[in-house]
Design a protein around this motif. Structure first.
Motif, short mmCIF file in Angstrom:
data_model
loop_
_atom_site.label_atom_id
_atom_site.label_comp_id
_atom_site.label_asym_id
_atom_site.label_seq_id
_atom_site.Cartn_x
_atom_site.Cartn_y
_atom_site.Cartn_z
N ASN A 97 0.85 -1.18 0.00
CA ASN A 97 0.00 0.00 0.00
C ASN A 97 0.89 1.23 0.00
O ASN A 97 1.67 1.44 0.92
CB ASN A 97 -0.93 0.01 1.21
N ILE A 98 0.83 2.01 -1.05
CA ILE A 98 1.66 3.20 -1.21
C ILE A 98 0.84 4.44 -0.93
O ILE A 98 -0.26 4.61 -1.49
CB ILE A 98 2.24 3.30 -2.64
N THR A 99 1.34 5.30 -0.04
CA THR A 99 0.72 6.60 0.18
C THR A 99 1.77 7.67 -0.08
O THR A 99 2.95 7.49 0.24
CB THR A 99 0.18 6.75 1.61
N VAL A 100 1.33 8.78 -0.69
CA VAL A 100 2.22 9.89 -1.00
C VAL A 100 1.62 11.15 -0.42
O VAL A 100 0.45 11.46 -0.67
CB VAL A 100 2.43 10.06 -2.52
N ASN A 101 2.41 11.88 0.38
CA ASN A 101 1.95 13.12 1.00
C ASN A 101 2.84 14.28 0.56
O ASN A 101 4.07 14.13 0.44
CB ASN A 101 2.00 13.02 2.53
N THR A 102 2.22 15.43 0.34
CA THR A 102 3.00 16.65 0.14
C THR A 102 3.48 17.15 1.50
O THR A 102 3.00 16.70 2.54
CB THR A 102 2.17 17.73 -0.56
N LYS A 103 4.41 18.08 1.47
CA LYS A 103 4.97 18.60 2.72
C LYS A 103 4.04 19.64 3.31
O LYS A 103 3.61 20.58 2.64
CB LYS A 103 6.34 19.23 2.46
N GLY A 104 3.70 19.47 4.60
CA GLY A 104 2.83 20.43 5.27
C GLY A 104 3.59 21.64 5.77
O GLY A 104 4.82 21.65 5.85
N GLY A 136 3.66 24.49 9.01
CA GLY A 136 3.16 24.76 10.37
C GLY A 136 2.50 23.53 10.93
O GLY A 136 3.06 22.44 10.96
N LYS A 137 1.24 23.67 11.38
CA LYS A 137 0.51 22.54 11.96
C LYS A 137 -0.13 21.65 10.90
O LYS A 137 -0.69 20.61 11.21
CB LYS A 137 -0.57 23.07 12.91
N ASN A 138 -0.07 22.08 9.63
CA ASN A 138 -0.64 21.31 8.54
C ASN A 138 0.26 20.14 8.20
O ASN A 138 1.44 20.31 7.92
CB ASN A 138 -0.82 22.21 7.33
N ALA A 139 -0.29 18.93 8.22
CA ALA A 139 0.52 17.73 7.99
C ALA A 139 0.73 17.44 6.51
O ALA A 139 1.40 16.48 6.16
CB ALA A 139 -0.15 16.53 8.64
N GLY A 140 0.20 18.30 5.62
CA GLY A 140 0.34 18.04 4.20
C GLY A 140 -0.81 17.21 3.67
O GLY A 140 -1.57 16.59 4.42
N SER A 141 -0.96 17.18 2.35
CA SER A 141 -2.08 16.49 1.72
C SER A 141 -1.68 15.12 1.21
O SER A 141 -0.57 14.93 0.71
CB SER A 141 -2.62 17.33 0.56
N ALA A 142 -2.59 14.16 1.33
CA ALA A 142 -2.39 12.84 0.74
C ALA A 142 -2.82 12.93 -0.72
O ALA A 142 -3.99 13.19 -1.02
CB ALA A 142 -3.21 11.80 1.48
N ILE A 143 -1.89 12.75 -1.65
CA ILE A 143 -2.21 12.88 -3.07
C ILE A 143 -2.27 11.53 -3.78
O ILE A 143 -2.63 11.45 -4.94
CB ILE A 143 -1.19 13.81 -3.78
N PHE A 144 -1.90 10.46 -3.07
CA PHE A 144 -2.03 9.12 -3.62
C PHE A 144 -2.14 8.13 -2.48
O PHE A 144 -1.43 8.22 -1.49
CB PHE A 144 -0.83 8.76 -4.51
N ASP A 145 -3.02 7.15 -2.63
CA ASP A 145 -3.20 6.09 -1.63
C ASP A 145 -3.77 4.88 -2.34
O ASP A 145 -4.92 4.88 -2.77
CB ASP A 145 -4.13 6.56 -0.51
N GLY A 146 -2.96 3.84 -2.49
CA GLY A 146 -3.45 2.65 -3.17
C GLY A 146 -2.44 1.53 -3.17
O GLY A 146 -1.26 1.73 -2.88
N THR A 192 0.97 7.64 -11.23
CA THR A 192 1.23 9.06 -11.44
C THR A 192 0.59 9.89 -10.34
O THR A 192 -0.55 9.60 -9.91
CB THR A 192 0.70 9.52 -12.81
N ILE A 193 1.32 10.88 -9.85
CA ILE A 193 0.80 11.79 -8.84
C ILE A 193 0.76 13.20 -9.42
O ILE A 193 1.61 13.57 -10.24
CB ILE A 193 1.65 11.76 -7.56
N TYR A 194 -0.24 13.99 -8.99
CA TYR A 194 -0.44 15.33 -9.51
C TYR A 194 -0.47 16.34 -8.37
O TYR A 194 -0.99 16.06 -7.27
CB TYR A 194 -1.75 15.40 -10.30
N GLY A 195 0.07 17.52 -8.63
CA GLY A 195 0.07 18.57 -7.63
C GLY A 195 -1.32 19.08 -7.34
O GLY A 195 -2.19 19.09 -8.22
#
Length: 589
Positions: free
Chosen positions: A249-256, A258-268, A277-280
């Protein structure tokens, strides 16, 4: 006194090895390198790994074969021509080997044909450094060629040739061909670059740090770069290939921020060898400055997406992932700076020693266990020396990290091979199969250049968290000054009861119930290793032992009880070794 300075990748031999695979003989070869002509829109900050070691290349003696001169590189016309095609060091042509903190290494410089004018410029990268356990678990193997170096597979580290970035360039009237060529691992995927004591298989300096590998010299194909550009304005998309050994199971997160942990842009779930492929998704459609890739919930790697790392292009490998394609906001599709290989033309081997000079890096106290040591043997006669790490459990032997014949006054080196690259808590040195000396490597006893342990003097060393070890005048002979002093820092207990959950706590203060320093299921005969965790690295004044949740024993660790030494038995537990803060290893009763 004979001294060969051998550190991390100390004296390195690229092994001269002969392969029995067939290869067509190419007499006239015209190939060109991939020429990428790019205009930089702005000056970029280059993200480079830190150099850990920098070493001079020394020619190997090829086991003193009269038909094979001392050399560092072999490029024959045919794979069975073992008496020609040798290159070596001269005053004007030298090679340098560097190791980096990201698990890569780099070989650069020039080497000259023996009795000829052909000069080869070397620019070769190695990636994916692993110890033997990880290497073998990944489906790879050790190439046993016999040789004369005394190599032991468990004591080596392993790399792969990075064919996407590696080139050799030949020039001279007696070169087989002239031009720029690629390099590919040979003879099979499961073999790689073998580095460590005796790693240079074809050199008679037994146990010398060396490096050996085998390769194909290949064409490099031209690439069409008309419809691509440099990374500019952050990456907007990436296509990645997952190169793990099993579905995950691959998950990809952008960098958060401050207190923001970043967004999950891929999970599968992704299969080995599959691409995704991952997109901004920020307000400008980019991936931000960095992405984190997780495999089954555990962080595997991070990739800079801010265009600050010029290596993030098609062909770039990070962790278990390879970049196949991508685009940036202002530059469009990414060009590739990596080689596209063509036909295999010739075989080649590297075989050389490395003399690693001390870097300018400041020494630091030992921290996090020792990862490598170079010792001088001060015995009276040549000896067959074996070095093992400490085994765990009942009757379990440690791993061999060095084995070879060593002369008095000669140095020998070895590297840690546990899952963190350390030598564990202790090494045992044997002469002709008999235990000669124990050296504590957990950092609870002073260790560094100048330290003396019986017949062995530390020349250089490195610890996991502290780096290069500082000099010390510590001397340990037998059991001098081994009484408990300054509280216990370590205690190893052998358990003799039925299988159970064993929990050990330090003594708390006030309302504090103490810290849990061990909690595992333990079988009869297993060893429980306890390490202090207070601000001075001790176990405090007392530890309490629980079996399946019930308190059974308490052991004084303040040095107030002289009975707490190896051999002491309390309930189902026997002390088999220990160390105190001020005096190191405990005496044995």
């Amino acid at each position: 006194m004979k001294k060969i300075i051998l550190t991390t990748l100390g004296a390195c031999l690229f092994i001269f090895a002969c392969n029995t695979e067939s290869i067509e003989n190419h007499e006239d070869v015209n190939s060109t390198s991939s020429e990428l002509s790019k205009k930089k829109k702005k000056k970029k900050k280059v993200h480079q790994p830190n150099i850990v070691k920098e070493c001079k290349v020394l020619d190997a003696d090829n086991c003193n074969n009269p038909n094979q001169p001392k050399s560092n590189f072999w490029w024959p016309e045919t794979e069975t021509d073992y008496t020609s095609g040798f290159f070596g060091t001269t005053d004007d042509h030298k090679l340098k080997f560097t190791e980096h903190d990201n698990g890569s290494a780099h070989l650069t410089g020039t080497t000259n044909a023996i009795n000829g004018d052909c000069v080869v410029t070397i620019d070769v990268w190695f990636i994916g450094k692993m110890n033997w356990d990880d290497w073998y678990a990944s489906g790879n193997d050790w190439k046993d060629e016999g040789g004369c170096s005394g190599d032991v597979k468990e004591a080596l580290h392993y790399y792969k040739i990075d064919s996407k970035r590696s080139t050799i360039t030949s020039a001279g009237s007696d070169c087989l061909v002239e031009g720029v060529y690629g390099l590919e691992q040979r003879p099979a995927e499961k073999y790689g670059v073998q580095v460590g004591p005796g790693g240079a298989i074809w050199d008679s300096n037994v146990g010398a740090m060396g490096l050996g590998t085998w390769g194909w010299i290949t064409e490099i194909l031209n690439e069409n770069t008309n419809n691509c550009g440099d990374c500019d304005g952050k990456l907007t998309e990436l296509t990645l290939q997952y190169n793990g050994n099993s579905p995950a199971n691959i998950t990809v997160n952008t960098k958060g921020k401050g207190k923001n942990a970043g967004s999950a842009i891929f999970d599968g779930e992704v299969q080995p060898g599959a691409a995704f492929t991952i997109y901004g998704n920020d307000d400008k459609g980019t991936l931000g400055t960095e992405i984190t890739l997780n495999v089954d919930g555990n962080e595997n790697t991070k990739i800079h997406t801010s265009c600050s790392d010029p290596n993030v292009l098609p062909g770039f490998v990070s962790g278990a992932f390879e970049v196949l394609d991508g685009a940036s906001r202002n530059g469009g599709r990414l060009c590739s700076d990596f080689n596209k290989l063509g036909a295999r033309l010739y075989v080649m081997d590297f075989n050389f020693l490395l003399d690693c000079e001390e870097t300018e890096e400041e020494c630091q106290p030992c921290d996090g266990k020792v990862t490598e040591l170079t010792l001088e043997y001060n015995g009276n006669e040549s000896a067959n020396i074996t070095v093992k790490t400490k085994g765990k459990g009942k009757n379990k032997e440690g791993a061999i990290v060095f084995e070879g014949t060593v002369d008095p006054g000669t140095n020998f080196s070895f590297l840690g091979n546990d899952d963190k690259g350390t030598l564990g808590t202790e090494i045992h040195i044997y002469i002709d199969g008999n235990l000669d000396q124990k050296i504590h490597t957990s950092c609870s006893v002073p260790i560094g250049p100048g330290a003396v342990f019986g017949n062995y003097t530390v020349i250089t060393g490195v610890s996991r968290n502290g780096g290069v070890l500082c000099p010390t005048d510590y001397e340990e002979n037998g059991n001098d000054d081994c009484d408990c002093d300054g509280k216990l820092t370590e205690l190893d207990l052998e358990y003799s009861g039925d299988s159970a959950l064993i929990t050990v706590k330090t003594k708390g203060k006030g309302k504090n119930s103490g810290d849990v320093i061990f909690s595992q299921n333990v079988n009869n005969g297993d060893t429980i290793e306890l390490n202090g965790n207070d601000d001075k690295g001790t176990l405090g004044t007392e530890i309490t032992i629980y079996i399946n949740g019930e308190k059974t024993e308490a052991i004084h660790t303040s040095c107030s009880d002289p009975n707490v030494v190896p051999g002491y038995v309390i309930g189902n537990f026997k002390v088999i070794r220990g160390a105190s803060r001020n005096n190191g290893e405990l005496c044995t009763i």
